[in-house]
Scaffold this motif. Structure first.
Motif, PDB file in Angstrom:
ATOM      1  N   VAL A  63       6.887   1.631  -1.703  1.00  0.00           N
ATOM      2  CA  VAL A  63       6.440   0.146  -1.884  1.00  0.00           C
ATOM      3  C   VAL A  63       5.605  -0.367  -3.078  1.00  0.00           C
ATOM      4  CG1 VAL A  63       4.517  -0.577  -0.268  1.00  0.00           C
ATOM      5  CG2 VAL A  63       5.707   0.884   0.651  1.00  0.00           C
ATOM      6  N   ALA A  64       6.288  -1.263  -3.143  1.00  0.00           N
ATOM      7  CA  ALA A  64       5.824  -1.988  -4.512  1.00  0.00           C
ATOM      8  C   ALA A  64       6.061  -3.544  -4.551  1.00  0.00           C
ATOM      9  CB  ALA A  64       6.069  -1.103  -5.856  1.00  0.00           C
ATOM     10  N   GLY A  65       4.489  -4.113  -4.831  1.00  0.00           N
ATOM     11  CA  GLY A  65       4.521  -5.806  -5.133  1.00  0.00           C
ATOM     12  C   GLY A  65       5.085  -6.485  -3.530  1.00  0.00           C
ATOM     13  N   GLY A  66       4.945  -6.233  -2.750  1.00  0.00           N
ATOM     14  CA  GLY A  66       4.864  -6.171  -1.216  1.00  0.00           C
ATOM     15  C   GLY A  66       6.259  -6.290  -0.898  1.00  0.00           C
ATOM     16  N   ARG A  67       6.498  -5.514  -1.451  1.00  0.00           N
ATOM     17  CA  ARG A  67       8.115  -5.580  -0.953  1.00  0.00           C
ATOM     18  C   ARG A  67       8.184  -3.738  -0.575  1.00  0.00           C
ATOM     19  NH1 ARG A  67      12.220  -9.243  -3.582  1.00  0.00           N
ATOM     20  NH2 ARG A  67      13.906  -7.145  -3.555  1.00  0.00           N
ATOM     21  N   VAL A  68       9.094  -3.263   0.300  1.00  0.00           N
ATOM     22  CA  VAL A  68       9.740  -2.020   0.587  1.00  0.00           C
ATOM     23  C   VAL A  68      10.899  -1.750   0.896  1.00  0.00           C
ATOM     24  CG1 VAL A  68       9.385  -0.348   2.564  1.00  0.00           C
ATOM     25  CG2 VAL A  68       7.551  -2.120   2.518  1.00  0.00           C
ATOM     26  N   THR A  69      11.547  -0.774  -0.966  1.00  0.00           N
ATOM     27  CA  THR A  69      12.544  -0.592  -0.867  1.00  0.00           C
ATOM     28  C   THR A  69      12.828   1.069  -0.003  1.00  0.00           C
ATOM     29  OG1 THR A  69      12.358  -1.272  -3.128  1.00  0.00           O
ATOM     30  CG2 THR A  69      14.318   0.218  -2.573  1.00  0.00           C
ATOM     31  N   VAL A  70      14.105   0.952   0.036  1.00  0.00           N
ATOM     32  CA  VAL A  70      14.666   2.571   1.377  1.00  0.00           C
ATOM     33  C   VAL A  70      16.005   2.291   0.434  1.00  0.00           C
ATOM     34  CG1 VAL A  70      15.007   3.145   2.930  1.00  0.00           C
ATOM     35  CG2 VAL A  70      13.116   1.235   3.170  1.00  0.00           C
ATOM     36  N   ARG A  71      15.948   3.984  -0.203  1.00  0.00           N
ATOM     37  CA  ARG A  71      16.867   4.858  -0.062  1.00  0.00           C
ATOM     38  C   ARG A  71      17.344   5.714   0.446  1.00  0.00           C
ATOM     39  NH1 ARG A  71      14.930   2.385  -4.862  1.00  0.00           N
ATOM     40  NH2 ARG A  71      16.483   0.575  -6.360  1.00  0.00           N
TER      41      ARG A  71
END
Length: 93
Positions: A35-43
């Motif tokens: 979670v960074a800068g209001g975005r959620v990256t999923v790997r």
């Protein structure tokens, strides 16, 4: 800008997990939610592998609850199987 990272190992459910780079991966995987800068990256990665793959539909927009609860919801979705990636995932409100 700081990032929050959550990581869990799980067995992917029926249909595996659809990724951008290599298509569906199955079996034991590690799920990483950043979670960074209001975005959620999923790997995801195969357990103990070096390569990480972005889950189809990642990044997610700003969720209502971007913390560990969201990560656990994603892990549960992987456990159930995500053959379409995050395209049908609905974050908790």
């Amino acid at each position: 800008m700081s990032a929050e990272t959550y990581q869990s190992s799980v067995v992917a459910g029926p249909g595996g997990v659809m990724t951008e780079e290599v298509g569906v991966i199955t079996g034991e995987v590690t799920v990483r939610t950043v979670v960074a800068g209001g975005r959620v990256t999923v790997r995801v990665q195969y357990l103990d592998a070096d390569e990480w793959y972005e889950v189809e539909g990642s990044p997610l927009g700003p969720p209502a609850d971007p913390g560990p609860r969201l990560h656990q919801e994603i892990v549960q979705a992987v456990r159930r199987g995500m053959p379409e990636g995050l395209t049908t995932f609905h974050p908790p409100t």
